[in-house]
Write an enzyme that holds these catalytic residues in place. Structure first.
Site, short mmCIF file in Angstrom:
data_model
loop_
_atom_site.label_atom_id
_atom_site.label_comp_id
_atom_site.label_asym_id
_atom_site.label_seq_id
_atom_site.Cartn_x
_atom_site.Cartn_y
_atom_site.Cartn_z
N ASP A 112 11.68 20.42 -6.37
CA ASP A 112 11.17 21.08 -5.16
C ASP A 112 11.92 22.37 -4.84
O ASP A 112 11.64 23.01 -3.81
CB ASP A 112 11.23 20.11 -3.98
CG ASP A 112 10.14 19.05 -4.09
OD1 ASP A 112 9.05 19.38 -4.60
OD2 ASP A 112 10.38 17.90 -3.70
N ASP A 173 2.44 17.74 -7.74
CA ASP A 173 3.03 18.67 -6.76
C ASP A 173 3.83 19.78 -7.45
O ASP A 173 4.01 20.86 -6.90
CB ASP A 173 3.97 17.94 -5.80
CG ASP A 173 3.53 16.54 -5.40
OD1 ASP A 173 2.80 15.91 -6.18
OD2 ASP A 173 3.93 16.09 -4.33
N1 GLY Z 1 5.54 16.92 -2.36
C1 GLY Z 1 5.62 15.70 -1.65
C2 GLY Z 1 4.43 15.41 -0.85
O1 GLY Z 1 3.43 16.13 -0.93
O2 GLY Z 1 4.46 14.43 -0.12
#
Ligand code: GLY
Length: 396
Positions: A112, A173
């Site tokens: 992230d 993601d």
């Molecule tokens: N990237 C984590 C979520 O979308 O919950």
């Protein structure tokens, strides 16, 4: 393509858009007064943001986890929309803390980093020419590159690289974390970052996107041999279901990475994610938290997936090679956004300090169900920005 018209009473006229932006900016302004330089939790609790809890060596309200970036991104957006320097000052203070965080090596063991540094240091470089933020952004990209696994050609999502439960696993993601690497190649001239983007995104195209155009949330590779192993879920209703936010990340992420790489497979993937997402929307145009649910289901909505999809559709329209599909993407984005404004925002300022209500973080773990969230708020304001300023440059 499923053609969507706005749900009754949710057409997006200019006055509605202006009012929505004014209301959103008022919320951001109030939250700056309330929270100052501290960061709230990932989601609201009963529609109120609380300070990010202390723990694991971090103080109450400290900059940790993956969602603080959206708080800062909101401030940059608010400055661009209003020209009010109080927003820029708040964004600058936050950004300096992100630069400090990466240099101090705090809470960086995650893919992230792309989310965390695109809306903070990269935004500060693009908007403010802040060269210290630029250097911190490149450092964050270097940390992200340490998660690139040969020979699988993927960036591991979560956890320690030696943890057998996480090793070789990526999630949809991750597509949103690639723009930091694209930007790092632009800044440094070093092609390693862009090569990682090309390889990772093709692996997701080949394995995380299913034949019916839905997506797995997560996928495992054998990190030693590079063999693609199996899909599964972490936050969805089941391994074979389609988690709504994952599909929205896929739509937006494939579109952005097509723009970065020019690989036509990624445009095809973005279109397929969009088609599936839109075909599963209920009558009010805002998805249930998992796309296995449709009209009549007794399940919560995830408004944040709707907001991410709006941004993805506007981006898809920008990169489309087919004008009919581009027009479809804009109309569809506006239909979803009109419903978010009409049905998913607080009626009165005192109702909530979130901009966008009725999201879901992680239903299987009962975290943040039917609440506002930092990313829901950010993508809602990004969606309003894109709808009101078609030439807006973006931070990603
Ligand atoms: N990237 C984590 C979520 O979308 O919950």
């Amino acid at each position: 393509m499923t053609y969507l018209t706005p749900a009754t009473g949710t057409a997006l006229d200019p006055a509605t858009l202006d009012r929505a932006i004014t209301d959103a900016l008022s919320s951001v302004r109030r939250n700056i007064a309330t929270f100052g330089t501290q960061f709230p939790d990932d989601t609201t609790t009963d529609d109120r943001y609380l300070l990010r809890p202390a723990g694991q060596g971090f103080a109450l309200g400290a900059n940790r986890g993956w969602t603080t970036t959206f708080w800062t991104g909101l401030r940059w957006l608010a400055w661009e929309l209003s020209g009010d320097d109080r927003f820029r000052e708040a964004a600058r203070v936050d950004t300096a803390d992100f630069s400090r965080r990466v240099r101090a090596g705090e809470d960086l063991y995650t893919h992230d980093l792309g989310f965390l540094y695109s809306l903070t240091t990269v935004a500060a470089w693009r908007l403010d020419g802040d060269s210290d933020a630029r250097d911190a952004g490149v450092l964050a990209a270097d940390h992200l590159m340490r998660r690139f696994l040969e020979p699988a050609g993927i960036i591991q999502a979560w956890g320690d690289l030696q943890d057998p439960k996480q090793r070789g696993r990526t999630i949809i993601d991750s597509l949103m974390n690639m723009p930091l690497l694209t930007w790092a190649t632009e800044q440094t001239g070093d092609g390693r970052y862009a090569d990682a983007v090309r390889r990772h995104t093709v692996q997701l195209h080949d394995h995380i996107l299913r034949d019916d155009d839905s997506t797995f949330h997560t996928f495992y590779w054998n990190a030693e041999t590079g063999e693609a192993l199996r899909g599964g879920t972490e936050q969805g209703a089941g391994d074979e279901s389609c988690w709504a936010r994952g599909q929205a990340w896929g739509l937006y992420g494939f579109a952005m990475n097509f723009r970065a790489t020019g690989d036509p497979r990624l445009l095809d993937a973005a279109r397929r994610c969009a088609d599936y997402f839109v075909s599963r929307l209920p009558a009010d145009r805002v998805p249930f938290w998992d796309l296995v649910f449709t009209d009549g289901a007794d399940a919560p909505r995830d408004s944040s997936s709707g907001a991410i999809a709006v941004c993805g559709l506007f981006t898809l329209a920008e990169v489309e090679t087919d004008p009919e599909r581009a027009a479809w993407a804009v109309d569809t984005a506006r239909a979803i956004l009109g419903s978010l404004i009409a049905n998913y925002t607080p009626e009165h300022p005192e109702d909530s300090d979130a901009l966008l209500l009725h999201g879901v973080y992680d239903l299987p773990k009962s975290v943040g169900v039917d609440e506002g969230s930092l990313w829901g708020d950010y993508f809602y304001l990004e969606a309003l920005t894109r709808a009101s300023r078609p030439n807006w440059r973006g931070y990603w």
